[in-house]
Motif scaffolding. Sequence first.
Motif, PDB file in Angstrom:
ATOM      1  N   UNK A 196      -1.769  82.549 -40.523  1.00  0.00           N
ATOM      2  CA  UNK A 196      -1.189  81.312 -40.030  1.00  0.00           C
ATOM      3  C   UNK A 196      -2.225  80.547 -39.250  1.00  0.00           C
ATOM      4  N   UNK A 197      -2.205  80.728 -37.929  1.00  0.00           N
ATOM      5  CA  UNK A 197      -3.098  79.913 -37.109  1.00  0.00           C
ATOM      6  C   UNK A 197      -4.550  80.341 -37.215  1.00  0.00           C
ATOM      7  N   UNK A 205      -4.644  84.982 -20.454  1.00  0.00           N
ATOM      8  CA  UNK A 205      -4.209  83.623 -20.176  1.00  0.00           C
ATOM      9  C   UNK A 205      -3.614  83.467 -18.781  1.00  0.00           C
ATOM     10  N   UNK A 227      -3.340  88.968 -24.676  1.00  0.00           N
ATOM     11  CA  UNK A 227      -3.187  87.517 -24.554  1.00  0.00           C
ATOM     12  C   UNK A 227      -2.563  87.172 -23.203  1.00  0.00           C
ATOM     13  N   UNK A 256       7.636  83.310 -25.227  1.00  0.00           N
ATOM     14  CA  UNK A 256       6.595  84.033 -24.494  1.00  0.00           C
ATOM     15  C   UNK A 256       5.479  83.060 -24.106  1.00  0.00           C
ATOM     16  N   UNK A 295       4.518  82.099 -20.284  1.00  0.00           N
ATOM     17  CA  UNK A 295       3.173  82.334 -19.733  1.00  0.00           C
ATOM     18  C   UNK A 295       2.752  81.151 -18.871  1.00  0.00           C
ATOM     19  N   UNK A 296       2.950  79.949 -19.421  1.00  0.00           N
ATOM     20  CA  UNK A 296       2.583  78.758 -18.659  1.00  0.00           C
ATOM     21  C   UNK A 296       3.463  78.620 -17.420  1.00  0.00           C
ATOM     22  N   UNK A 298       7.843  90.917 -22.698  1.00  0.00           N
ATOM     23  CA  UNK A 298       7.652  91.600 -23.983  1.00  0.00           C
ATOM     24  C   UNK A 298       8.877  91.546 -24.874  1.00  0.00           C
ATOM     25  N   UNK A 299      10.058  91.278 -24.306  1.00  0.00           N
ATOM     26  CA  UNK A 299      11.237  91.244 -25.178  1.00  0.00           C
ATOM     27  C   UNK A 299      11.539  89.829 -25.673  1.00  0.00           C
ATOM     28  N   UNK A 300      10.682  88.874 -25.339  1.00  0.00           N
ATOM     29  CA  UNK A 300      10.919  87.497 -25.773  1.00  0.00           C
ATOM     30  C   UNK A 300      10.209  87.226 -27.094  1.00  0.00           C
ATOM     31  N   UNK A 301      10.691  86.201 -27.811  1.00  0.00           N
ATOM     32  CA  UNK A 301       9.983  85.881 -29.051  1.00  0.00           C
ATOM     33  C   UNK A 301       8.713  85.080 -28.723  1.00  0.00           C
ATOM     34  N   UNK A 302       7.865  84.923 -29.728  1.00  0.00           N
ATOM     35  CA  UNK A 302       6.510  84.427 -29.498  1.00  0.00           C
ATOM     36  C   UNK A 302       6.494  83.077 -28.799  1.00  0.00           C
ATOM     37  N   UNK A 303       7.380  82.188 -29.208  1.00  0.00           N
ATOM     38  CA  UNK A 303       7.329  80.843 -28.655  1.00  0.00           C
ATOM     39  C   UNK A 303       7.736  80.832 -27.191  1.00  0.00           C
TER      40      UNK A 303
END
Lengths: 365, 339
Positions: B289-290, B201, B197, B171, B175-176, B164-169
């Motif tokens: 955005x996406x 995932x 998410x 993160x 996850x992978x 949770x403290x990481x930025x989106x990318x």
Amino acid sequence: MAEIRIEHLRKQFDDFVAVEDSSLTVENGEFFVMLGPSGCGKTTTLRMIAGLELPTSGRILLDGDDVTFLRASERDIAFVFQLFALYPHMNVRRNIGFPLSCQGVPRSDVRRRVEETARLLRIDHLLDRPVSGLAGGDRQRVALGRAIVRRPKAFLMDEPLGTLDAEFRELMCQELRQLHNRIGATTVYVTHDQLEAMAMADKIAVMNHGVIEQYGPPQEIYDRPASMYVADFIGSPPMNFLPFRGSLRRGTRQVRLNGATIDVPEIREEGAEGDLVLGVRPEHIRFDESSKIRGKVVDAEYLGTTQIVTVTTGHGTIKARIGADRPADPGDTVGLTFVASRLSLFAGGSGRAVRTELHDGGRNG
Amino acid sequence: MAEVVLNGVTKRFGETVAVDDMSLTVADGEFVVLLGPTGAGKTTTLRLVAGLERADAGSVSIGGADVTGTEPAARDVTFVFQQYSLYPHLSAYDNLAFPLRSPARRQPEAAIRARVEEVAAMLRISSKLNNKATRLSGGEMQRVAIGRALVRNPQVYLMDEPLSSLDAKLRGDMRLELKRIKKDVGATILYVTHDQVEAMTMGDRIGVIRDGRLVQIGTPRQIYTDPDDLYVATRLGQPAINVLPQGVLPDGGAPAGAATVGLRTEHLRIRRAANGEARGQVDWIEHLGDQSHLHISLDGRRITTLAEPDSGLDVGDKVSIEVTEPLYFAADGTRIRGA
């Protein structure tokens, strides 16, 4: 209320250039986000606007007045650091009123403005409560109240939500934006989090190594990134980059990648050649068995309505966002096609975007 | 690796019941994600498995052995906390090696080095091993924190919102990475998060938690497409599921007792209306955005769906709304499955 303009701003610390020839305008009432990784110069820029650092060269104008060398206290700007520190021994009312009391504002005025602020934040029912007993969200609102009670010309915020836990961060993001909609004060907000930026900003400036790579409305930056850096920084998963060699001329409408012909938006500049890059957003990829671009599914991340499928191809690893109803299991071989009208092209060396009809048409669909 | 079984576990803090009669089995090598909001009891559940809290009732077993009364150190689990806590005066290498140097599991230094380098490569921090912890970026620090859990081969990994403290990318990458680690080492992982998410995932199964209770557990697809109640339905899906009183939209064949209808993007077909069949109007299109969200007003109510990229709809357009196989719920929120 204020317009903030910076012109050719530059800041050098010894031989390190923190900010390089930056120019931008934050319009009156705008929520402006400066976005970039740590060390990109966004905080230094903010501190120069606040008057906490002096620029090496360049100018800062507040409502047209040159404030480049004014003291911070003479600028009527509120700088909000992380939103968590409250005075534990004071109640909500005294916490919010503290900046005014310090300035010697008469008590009746303090009272009135604190109550106005509390209503704005919807915490007026908590005014006489001690802060120690408040829930997390209310504590944040009190901290925010202390920042806005002065009603400065502009707010500068440096990662104000950085230390909050993830769920609160999302909630406070929405609240900050709603608050902005109510009070409409010019705000410059610094963050490294692209989701915060996309969710809150009227305009985003993406910074990299002291340089503003691009600034504009979030959707424009997303749809028409000015560089590979911007394209990669915004979007989750980020834009796919497919390198190829070739030449682009004014009017070119197709490129060739390893024997596959791909339709692209019409080139609208003199062109580029040699190492080039095709940029494809994950949501602009379709599965199509007849395509010559083929690959193997290595992972599928289910998201309900959609899924993110990772495919290894001869052009590198590609991530596609497709409908969750389309089967995609690891090991499957798939063909990929791209939505021609939404593709980006970049010069491989500089990473600069090649101008296409996408830029001229202002297409946003 | 080992199976984890919670059997009727209850934990109270004073008047508050943090975990309420929780029964849950995490199979050997399974990745189970507990999903719930702050205060739902998910962290307490993890702490009960770790032995950092004692259950007031029920039992916890790991690998078939009852550990309900066992000290944390004797449980052979590792715990990754939300707030990474590294030793600031140590290098990334020494932080990673620390768990292997504990007196309880003394190992030769060469074996420690091999293991640390292996884990560092997996987490892509090999080049940072000599950096002091304080000279790492937030993302690097969190990877070291996760790495510190991975250097050992415990029976169970417990993870409390580690991303949770990481930025989106980052993160997205992590996850992978965690999925891959799970596959490579066959780890048993119990993971808690509020982020749907992450749950969808990564989890082999998702357990949805509310007020200390396990409301439903199943594969992400089961939880998303076949929720047992309205609460579970609202926890998953972006944009969130639309909930309308039954009868507002014609749907043909609502089961008896249906009080509300839950509509996700995939249950709705929205098209520009031909003459006379208009049901709603496009209020605004939110560009994120996406994705773009389509907000439609309908007799004073609002429906939000994912805009089809090529729908060609614009603000102000009158639209027809067709409903296919929505989710029905009784007045108390229980799902009513169709005939």
